[in-house]
Scaffold this motif. Structure first.
Motif, PDB file in Angstrom:
ATOM      1  N   HIS A 517       0.815  -1.211   0.000  1.00 20.27           N
ATOM      2  CA  HIS A 517       0.000   0.000   0.000  1.00 20.27           C
ATOM      3  C   HIS A 517       0.854   1.267   0.000  1.00 20.27           C
ATOM      4  O   HIS A 517       0.411   2.314  -0.471  1.00 20.27           O
ATOM      5  CB  HIS A 517      -0.920   0.011   1.229  1.00 20.27           C
ATOM      6  CG  HIS A 517      -2.006  -1.014   1.171  1.00 20.27           C
ATOM      7  ND1 HIS A 517      -3.257  -0.756   0.663  1.00 20.27           N
ATOM      8  CD2 HIS A 517      -2.021  -2.315   1.557  1.00 20.27           C
ATOM      9  CE1 HIS A 517      -4.008  -1.848   0.745  1.00 20.27           C
ATOM     10  NE2 HIS A 517      -3.287  -2.811   1.287  1.00 20.27           N
ATOM     11  N   ASN A 518       2.044   1.175   0.545  1.00 17.30           N
ATOM     12  CA  ASN A 518       2.870   2.371   0.714  1.00 17.30           C
ATOM     13  C   ASN A 518       3.896   2.516  -0.402  1.00 17.30           C
ATOM     14  O   ASN A 518       5.057   2.861  -0.163  1.00 17.30           O
ATOM     15  CB  ASN A 518       3.574   2.325   2.069  1.00 17.30           C
ATOM     16  CG  ASN A 518       4.431   1.077   2.229  1.00 17.30           C
ATOM     17  OD1 ASN A 518       4.260   0.109   1.486  1.00 17.30           O
ATOM     18  ND2 ASN A 518       5.350   1.099   3.193  1.00 17.30           N
ATOM     19  N   ARG A 519       3.483   2.248  -1.627  1.00 12.41           N
ATOM     20  CA  ARG A 519       4.402   2.386  -2.758  1.00 12.41           C
ATOM     21  C   ARG A 519       4.808   3.849  -2.941  1.00 12.41           C
ATOM     22  O   ARG A 519       3.990   4.753  -2.792  1.00 12.41           O
ATOM     23  CB  ARG A 519       3.732   1.880  -4.037  1.00 12.41           C
ATOM     24  CG  ARG A 519       3.630   0.365  -4.123  1.00 12.41           C
ATOM     25  CD  ARG A 519       2.652  -0.041  -5.202  1.00 12.41           C
ATOM     26  NE  ARG A 519       1.287   0.255  -4.791  1.00 12.41           N
ATOM     27  CZ  ARG A 519       0.301   0.526  -5.628  1.00 12.41           C
ATOM     28  NH1 ARG A 519       0.533   0.573  -6.922  1.00 12.41           N
ATOM     29  NH2 ARG A 519      -0.905   0.755  -5.184  1.00 12.41           N
ATOM     30  N   LYS A 520       6.060   4.053  -3.291  1.00  5.96           N
ATOM     31  CA  LYS A 520       6.566   5.409  -3.482  1.00  5.96           C
ATOM     32  C   LYS A 520       5.775   6.146  -4.554  1.00  5.96           C
ATOM     33  O   LYS A 520       5.524   5.604  -5.643  1.00  5.96           O
ATOM     34  CB  LYS A 520       8.048   5.378  -3.885  1.00  5.96           C
ATOM     35  CG  LYS A 520       9.015   5.137  -2.737  1.00  5.96           C
ATOM     36  CD  LYS A 520      10.454   5.280  -3.240  1.00  5.96           C
ATOM     37  CE  LYS A 520      11.445   5.169  -2.104  1.00  5.96           C
ATOM     38  NZ  LYS A 520      12.846   5.344  -2.577  1.00  5.96           N
ATOM     39  N   TYR A 521       5.406   7.373  -4.259  1.00  5.33           N
ATOM     40  CA  TYR A 521       4.799   8.324  -5.191  1.00  5.33           C
ATOM     41  C   TYR A 521       3.405   7.899  -5.666  1.00  5.33           C
ATOM     42  O   TYR A 521       2.815   8.573  -6.517  1.00  5.33           O
ATOM     43  CB  TYR A 521       5.694   8.574  -6.409  1.00  5.33           C
ATOM     44  CG  TYR A 521       7.162   8.610  -6.079  1.00  5.33           C
ATOM     45  CD1 TYR A 521       7.644   9.462  -5.083  1.00  5.33           C
ATOM     46  CD2 TYR A 521       8.077   7.782  -6.730  1.00  5.33           C
ATOM     47  CE1 TYR A 521       8.996   9.481  -4.754  1.00  5.33           C
ATOM     48  CE2 TYR A 521       9.422   7.801  -6.402  1.00  5.33           C
ATOM     49  CZ  TYR A 521       9.878   8.646  -5.419  1.00  5.33           C
ATOM     50  OH  TYR A 521      11.207   8.654  -5.091  1.00  5.33           O
ATOM     51  N   ALA A 522       2.842   6.791  -5.120  1.00  8.83           N
ATOM     52  CA  ALA A 522       1.513   6.356  -5.547  1.00  8.83           C
ATOM     53  C   ALA A 522       0.417   7.275  -5.012  1.00  8.83           C
ATOM     54  O   ALA A 522      -0.742   7.152  -5.423  1.00  8.83           O
ATOM     55  CB  ALA A 522       1.254   4.918  -5.091  1.00  8.83           C
ATOM     56  N   ASP A 523       0.769   8.183  -4.100  1.00 12.81           N
ATOM     57  CA  ASP A 523      -0.237   9.104  -3.578  1.00 12.81           C
ATOM     58  C   ASP A 523      -0.578  10.211  -4.565  1.00 12.81           C
ATOM     59  O   ASP A 523      -1.647  10.819  -4.478  1.00 12.81           O
ATOM     60  CB  ASP A 523       0.245   9.718  -2.257  1.00 12.81           C
ATOM     61  CG  ASP A 523       1.602  10.396  -2.399  1.00 12.81           C
ATOM     62  OD1 ASP A 523       2.400   9.948  -3.251  1.00 12.81           O
ATOM     63  OD2 ASP A 523       1.862  11.361  -1.662  1.00 12.81           O
TER      64      ASP A 523
END
Length: 675
Positions: A517-523
């Motif tokens: 869920h905490n993939r880089k830059y996926a926000d």
């Protein structure tokens, strides 16, 4: 003057055709029985030479070729240099040195002990001119023997293992640039830009700044001294000077920046122009300003002293007078051609370095062509329509088009900096309103300051109005999430739209695929069509190794028109979506994103420059590893950074893209089985 112009043209053509990379190709020649010969061919760019195989102790970097046979193959003898080098005493090194220009051939004999085998070749070389040398470069490629057994690993497009981003990006091969492959923008993209530039060139002729000058200038040449034949020759030179005045300045800028700092500097300049918020906001405001001028709010002209000075010198006889007459036309027509030229150049800066020169050449040839043709066939002038209110109508129509296109620049800045000002539905709403007003104008329901009375409309104007309103109707479903594939390259991505009816991504909730869920830059970065993936290469490589899938690397950009078109017209195919979703781990590397990264993720280039933004790091990685600076560019990667099949650029052939993905899967499975 003519000799100078011809010399400049020859220099431009030569510089455009050449680069600083060696293009390597190979072939496998059967020698009878189980014996074969691998022949490597190096195409050396003009003005450069490559050193022979030496060796030279305390001398220049000799070219070295090494072969590593796989299972089922043995080497027979050493590497042979088939091209005779030019040998001469070099006073700098104090020894005799061999150099090769144009083309160099190297050969290695191989004996097979199995039906099929592969041989890995590694080439290291350096290019030099009489005054300077490029840094040493290298390339690895895998060659199948017999050649038919190599399948997708046949060309010299296989780069060495890709470096990770958590360390300094070391010197890697410009393999993709060295190999004779299709550029990332694609030949179709280049031709589309050329056609668009030609159409803009013809459209500029129908503006009130230019159209009245066609019969005036041609008449001037025909009435000159020397008779009609000399008049036609002078008119042809007039057209040639117009082309030069539009093309040579942009060519000079590119050549100077390239000569001063190399490809990287030129790439950085164009990348800055295409993606930074400042030039995009300036371009947006300039387009709004020109649109207002086209609507009649005010007149934009070049300084009168400049126009008058050029016009005064145009009265002189000879070639100089013709040149200044062409300069006068360019200056006088600036208020009409300025925004058009800006559209052509800015659109083309997203492509390769020489694309702006080629598109500007196409525009100027189309713009100057009538001046030459009317001089050759003066009777055609009698058939031209008279100047009048219709010219102002053409100018207003172009103003509406410029108004719509101007928002593309604001959209690029909005996407690269994630401002959230111009989401897809807002962008569509603006275009729907702009083109609806254009349709009303064509029907005579909307008038501007310089328009004449329009008691009735002609058939041509009615047909154009129907086309415009049809375009408006086509755009309306996009407000509810319709893909609008024909406009995909110009619209913000569908992921920016708040409401999408029957969204394909609804069937795949976030995180359901098992991805972290905490993939880089996926926000703030998203993939199209509900696909899930990564936006950081090391993270994606680690996940792909864990799940045992190949990696689909997508070099893309927020402002990349061809990327959006590929996603809308190719990725949307059900078979493509299925393969991408089920069989690959996707990583999208944005080359124009302005996200500032923490210091631990910064990258230092070979020249010592520290790259701090996500886009600059991805762009540097693409240039350094694959020699590509344009998007889209797709890499299928297996374990240890090995490229599975030749990379693919912009190509709307869905069947070809499916084959590309399936070939990658097959190559990945073959490697896994061998391990």
């Amino acid at each position: 003057m003519r000799k100078i112009l011809l010399a400049l043209t020859a220099m431009l053509v030569s510089a455009t055709a050449s680069g600083q990379n060696v293009a390597w190709t190979h072939r496998v020649e059967p020698l009878g029985g189980d014996n074969y010969r691998i022949v490597l061919e190096a195409a050396i760019p003009a003005r450069y030479h490559m050193y022979d195989m030496g060796p030279y102790e305390d001398g220049p970097n000799a070219t070295t070729i090494t072969f590593a046979p796989g299972a089922g193959a043995t080497l027979d003898g050493g590497v042979e240099l088939l091209t005779a080098p030019h040998r001469a005493y070099d006073a700098t090194y104090g020894m005799e040195i061999g150099t090769i220009e144009g083309k160099a051939l190297f050969a290695q004999r191989v004996h097979l002990t199995a039906p099929h085998a592969t041989v890995e070749a590694t080439m290291e070389w350096m290019l030099c001119t009489d005054t300077q040398c490029t840094p040493p470069d290298d390339l690895r490629l895998t060659i199948g023997i017999p050649e038919e057994s190599a399948e997708t690993l046949r060309t010299a497009e296989i780069p060495p293992s890709a470096p990770t981003q958590d360390t300094e990006l070391s010197a890697t091969s410009n393999a993709a640039a060295s190999a004779p492959i299709k550029d990332a923008a694609g030949s179709k993209g280049m031709w589309a830009l050329i056609v668009e530039a030609v159409l803009w060139g013809f459209a500029a002729l129908l503006t009130p700044c230019v159209f009245p000058m066609v019969p005036m200038t041609v008449s001037y040449f025909l009435k000159g001294e020397g008779g009609p034949a000399l008049g036609r020759l002078r008119a042809a030179l007039y057209g040639l000077f117009i082309v030069a005045l539009y093309t040579l300045p942009i060519a000079a800028i590119i050549l100077i920046t390239r000569a001063a700092g190399g490809d990287a500097v030129t790439a950085d300049i164009f990348n800055w122009l295409a993606t930074h918020w400042l030039p995009n906001i300036v371009f947006f405001l300039v387009f709004m300003l020109f649109a207002a001028s086209f609507f009649g709010a005010f007149e934009i002209t070049m300084p009168s002293w400049m126009v008058n000075k050029a016009d005064a010198k145009a009265d002189t006889k000879g070639m100089g007078g013709i040149f200044f007459l062409a300069l006068t036309l360019v200056l006088v027509s600036f208020s009409c051609t300025g925004p058009i030229v800006g559209s052509v150049l800015i659109k083309s800066t997203a492509g390769e370095f020489w694309t702006p020169i080629i598109t500007m050449l196409a525009f100027s040839v189309a713009f100057a062509l009538p001046f030459t043709l009317f001089a050759l066939f003066p009777s055609v002038l009698k058939k031209l329509p008279k100047s009048g209110g219709w010219l102002n109508s053409v100018k207003v129509v172009i103003g509406f088009v410029e108004l719509a296109l101007g928002f593309k620049f604001l959209s690029v800045a909005d996407q690269t900096y994630h401002w959230g000002l111009l989401d897809r539905e807002i962008y569509l709403a603006i275009w729907i309103v702009v083109f609806s007003l254009l349709g009303l104008y064509l029907l005579g329901k909307l008038r501007f300051a310089h328009d004449n009375d329009l008691p009735c409309i002609g058939v041509g104007r009615l047909a154009l109005a129907i086309a415009v309103f049809s375009f408006v109707v086509y755009m309306i479903p996009g407000m509810w999430g319709a893909p609008l594939k024909g406009l995909s390259g110009y619209l913000p991505p569908l992921t920016t739209q708040d409401f999408v009816m029957n969204s394909p991504g609804a069937a795949i909730p976030q995180g359901e695929t098992g991805m972290p869920h905490n993939r880089k830059y996926a926000d703030f970065l998203h993939l199209p069509h509900g696909l899930e993936g990564f936006f950081d290469l090391p993270e994606a490589e680690a996940y792909a190794a864990r799940v045992g899938k190949p990696l689909f690397i997508d070099f893309t950009g927020h402002g990349c028109v061809n990327c959006r078109e590929m996603e809308s017209r190719v990725w949307s195919d059900p078979e493509v979506l299925r393969i991408l979703r089920d069989d690959y781990v996707i990583v999208a590397l944005y080359s124009d994103d302005k996200k500032q990264l923490p210091a631990s993720d910064w990258v230092t280039t070979d020249g010592g420059k520290v790259l701090k933004s996500l886009g600059k790091i991805n762009s540097y990685y693409a240039r350094k590893t694959y020699g590509v600076n344009a998007q889209p560019y797709y890499i299928l990667q297996g374990r240890d950074g090995k490229v599975l099949v030749p990379p693919r650029g912009y190509d709307l052939d869905v069947a070809g893209f499916v084959a590309f993905l399936k070939n990658g899967l097959e190559a990945y499975e073959n490697v896994e089985n061998q391990d």
